[in-house]
Design a protein around this motif. Structure first.
Motif, PDB file in Angstrom:
ATOM      1  N   LYS A  36      -6.626  -8.249   4.837  1.00  0.00           N
ATOM      2  CA  LYS A  36      -6.672  -7.973   6.280  1.00  0.00           C
ATOM      3  C   LYS A  36      -7.871  -8.687   6.919  1.00  0.00           C
ATOM      4  CE  LYS A  36      -6.174  -3.812   4.723  1.00  0.00           C
ATOM      5  NZ  LYS A  36      -5.921  -2.469   4.259  1.00  0.00           N
ATOM      6  N   SER A  49      -6.086  -5.803  -1.134  1.00  0.00           N
ATOM      7  CA  SER A  49      -5.671  -5.030   0.033  1.00  0.00           C
ATOM      8  C   SER A  49      -6.731  -5.091   1.137  1.00  0.00           C
ATOM      9  CB  SER A  49      -5.427  -3.580  -0.401  1.00  0.00           C
ATOM     10  OG  SER A  49      -5.281  -2.742   0.706  1.00  0.00           O
ATOM     11  N   ILE A  50      -7.975  -4.810   0.775  1.00  0.00           N
ATOM     12  CA  ILE A  50      -9.046  -4.814   1.785  1.00  0.00           C
ATOM     13  C   ILE A  50      -9.256  -6.222   2.338  1.00  0.00           C
ATOM     14  CG2 ILE A  50     -11.553  -4.536   2.105  1.00  0.00           C
ATOM     15  CD1 ILE A  50     -11.429  -2.131   0.209  1.00  0.00           C
ATOM     16  N   ILE A  98      -7.006  -3.128  -4.908  1.00  0.00           N
ATOM     17  CA  ILE A  98      -7.875  -2.664  -3.807  1.00  0.00           C
ATOM     18  C   ILE A  98      -8.558  -3.875  -3.159  1.00  0.00           C
ATOM     19  CG2 ILE A  98      -9.886  -1.268  -3.171  1.00  0.00           C
ATOM     20  CD1 ILE A  98      -9.220   0.601  -5.504  1.00  0.00           C
ATOM     21  N   TYR A 106       0.844  -1.207   0.000  1.00  0.00           N
ATOM     22  CA  TYR A 106       0.000   0.000   0.000  1.00  0.00           C
ATOM     23  C   TYR A 106       0.874   1.250   0.000  1.00  0.00           C
ATOM     24  CZ  TYR A 106      -3.982   2.968   0.497  1.00  0.00           C
ATOM     25  OH  TYR A 106      -4.932   3.927   0.237  1.00  0.00           O
ATOM     26  N   ARG A 165       2.117   1.741  -3.454  1.00  0.00           N
ATOM     27  CA  ARG A 165       1.024   2.171  -4.352  1.00  0.00           C
ATOM     28  C   ARG A 165       0.695   3.639  -4.147  1.00  0.00           C
ATOM     29  NH1 ARG A 165      -3.636  -1.276  -2.526  1.00  0.00           N
ATOM     30  NH2 ARG A 165      -4.832  -0.119  -4.039  1.00  0.00           N
TER      31      ARG A 165
HETATM   32  N1  URA Z   1      -8.536   0.608   1.581  1.00  0.00           N
HETATM   33  C1  URA Z   1      -7.607  -0.375   1.699  1.00  0.00           C
HETATM   34  O1  URA Z   1      -7.450  -0.970   2.761  1.00  0.00           O
HETATM   35  N2  URA Z   1      -6.866  -0.673   0.617  1.00  0.00           N
HETATM   36  C2  URA Z   1      -7.009  -0.063  -0.583  1.00  0.00           C
HETATM   37  O2  URA Z   1      -6.312  -0.397  -1.513  1.00  0.00           O
HETATM   38  C3  URA Z   1      -7.971   0.964  -0.677  1.00  0.00           C
HETATM   39  C4  URA Z   1      -8.730   1.274   0.423  1.00  0.00           C
END
Ligand code: URA
Length: 441
Positions: free
Chosen positions: A189, A185-186, A182, A167, A170
């Motif tokens: 987690k 990434s979301i 995206i 992140y 990016r």
């Molecule tokens: N929120 C995130 O956790 N990751 C992204 O890439 C965009 C928004």
């Protein structure tokens, strides 16, 4: 495969297997893949989208790049559930949803973030409660979730560490806007948190991360597809961010609105609709209800009978905050001393609101950050925000009431807010669109 071969394959849109993607992600964490290579991989992915199998493989590899939470040794007698919002202004849904779902039998490790850009962050809001420890160690998170049913806390740095590094790259290489990246990434987690179900609140409109409905919908479809493909049951609601959610924007002021909601006082209808619907979706995902009607009824009952408020209070106390936050929030969370009502130059009916600008007005009052290192003033913000279709003016209601500490900053915030509101002539019949536009499964 050499790292550069993986990048070349991505550049040429040749499909990569799970092994190659896994190798690349492991390299991010152990340092054998450099920042330049991460940037090249991300840029190639922005230009050449992945197929679904690659997207799932990337998400899985990132989810397992650090520690993963396993709740099976906790003998919880209910499902582990969480909600994620793509972010907005006034979005305090997590503060009610976590205790509502916990009161209905779910366990909610609500992994939250700080404010990003114009959007507020749940962790910053929780930090306005004195004594509350929003980033406790992992053992404490497990204990609080097990004993209190929910914990609104920050993700630890050991969960999905590949995402943290990727992140940051990016952010400075113009490669944030990729559905693949995206999504991974979301979800990485969330998958690392060992959930049994996830509901996504994907926002669109002027205050959203993705303003265009089509773009936001594509993100919702991608997340739902990848989560389910990766073994995490997930649904998404598309919700409107063309107005502030609820009537307040800030930090302590939003916690107060959330507490009033849990006390069944002064509930804003749109905030209620979205909170109950997202909570009900989680009960369905967690098999705590058979139908959506049954799920809604359970959520409403546990809100109305005060159990959700009780769960919130116990969670706050278990994480170091006061033990009487529900009854004594006025005593515990002091707001800034100046209240200033903002009126439009011409009275009328609210036609539209540039919600992003409202987020910037909060930052102007030091309720959000300009730099990562900025300290937040938790006591500032806005209350009584007017909604679309409502009468405003000197003979009616203000656009909002600014709560601030510094006259100059209040003046600047007032100018931003006045510009953010478009007012139609009095008598114009305008109404808000429904807050929930679509359900994606
Ligand atoms: N929120 C995130 O956790 N990751 C992204 O890439 C965009 C928004």
């Amino acid at each position: 495969m050499l790292t550069q071969e993986i990048i070349i394959a991505r550049r040429q849109a040749q499909p990569l297997g799970e092994a190659e993607i896994g190798q690349f992600v492991r390299g991010i964490v152990d340092g054998s893949v450099g920042e330049g290579q991460i940037a090249a991989f991300c840029m190639a992915t922005c230009l050449n989208p992945m197929d679904v199998t690659e997207r799932v493989a990337l998400t899985r590899a990132m989810a397992t790049s650090g520690i993963t939470l396993d709740w099976s040794d906790q003998s919880l007698d209910g499902p582990v559930l969480d909600k994620h919002s793509t972010g907005g202004v006034g979005d305090k849904v997590s503060l009610m949803l976590a205790p509502i779902v916990a009161a209905c039998g779910g366990f909610v490790p609500m992994l939250s973030g700080r404010g990003l850009g114009h959007t507020g962050g749940t962790l910053d809001k929780m930090d306005s409660i004195p004594g509350y420890v929003s980033q406790p160690p992992l053992d404490k998170i497990r204990k609080v979730v097990k004993e209190q049913g929910c914990a609104i806390i920050g993700a630890t740095k050991d969960l999905a560490p590949a995402d943290r590094t990727m992140y940051a790259v990016r952010d400075v290489t113009g490669t944030v806007e990729s559905l693949d990246l995206i999504t991974a990434s979301i979800l990485s987690k969330k998958m690392a948190a060992g959930l049994d179900g996830l509901v996504m609140d994907v926002k669109f409109g002027s205050g959203a991360f993705m303003q265009d409905y089509g773009d936001a919908r594509a993100l919702a479809e991608s997340i739902v597809g990848v989560a389910n493909g990766g073994g995490l049951p997930c649904t998404a609601l598309m919700t409107d961010m063309d107005q502030v959610l609820g009537r307040t924007a800030g930090n302590a002021i939003e916690v107060r609105e959330a507490i009033e909601f849990l006390r069944n006082e002064n509930i804003d209808q749109r905030l209620y609709d979205v909170t109950i619907e997202l909570s009900a979706e989680l009960l369905l995902l967690g098999k705590l209800a058979d139908t959506i009607e049954d799920a809604r009824a359970k959520c409403v009952e546990n809100l109305k009978n005060g159990r959700a408020a009780h769960f919130f209070e116990r969670m706050v106390a278990a994480l170091g905050g006061p033990s009487d936050i529900i009854d004594r929030f006025d005593k515990h969370m002091k707001l800034a001393p100046i209240e200033h009502a903002v009126y439009p130059d011409q009275g009328g009916v609210v036609q539209s609101i540039n919600v992003r600008q409202i987020g910037y007005a909060v930052i102007e009052l030091d309720g959000g950050r300009r730099l990562v290192t900025d300290k937040i003033d938790h006591g500032t913000g806005m209350a009584a925000m007017a909604a679309i279709g409502e009468r405003v003016g000197r003979d009616a209601a203000p656009l909002c009431v600014i709560v601030g500490r510094d006259e100059v900053k209040i003046k600047r915030a007032e100018e931003i807010i006045k510009r953010a509101y478009t007012i139609a002539p009095p008598g114009e019949a305008l109404s808000s669109d429904p807050i929930i536009r679509e359900r994606i499964t």
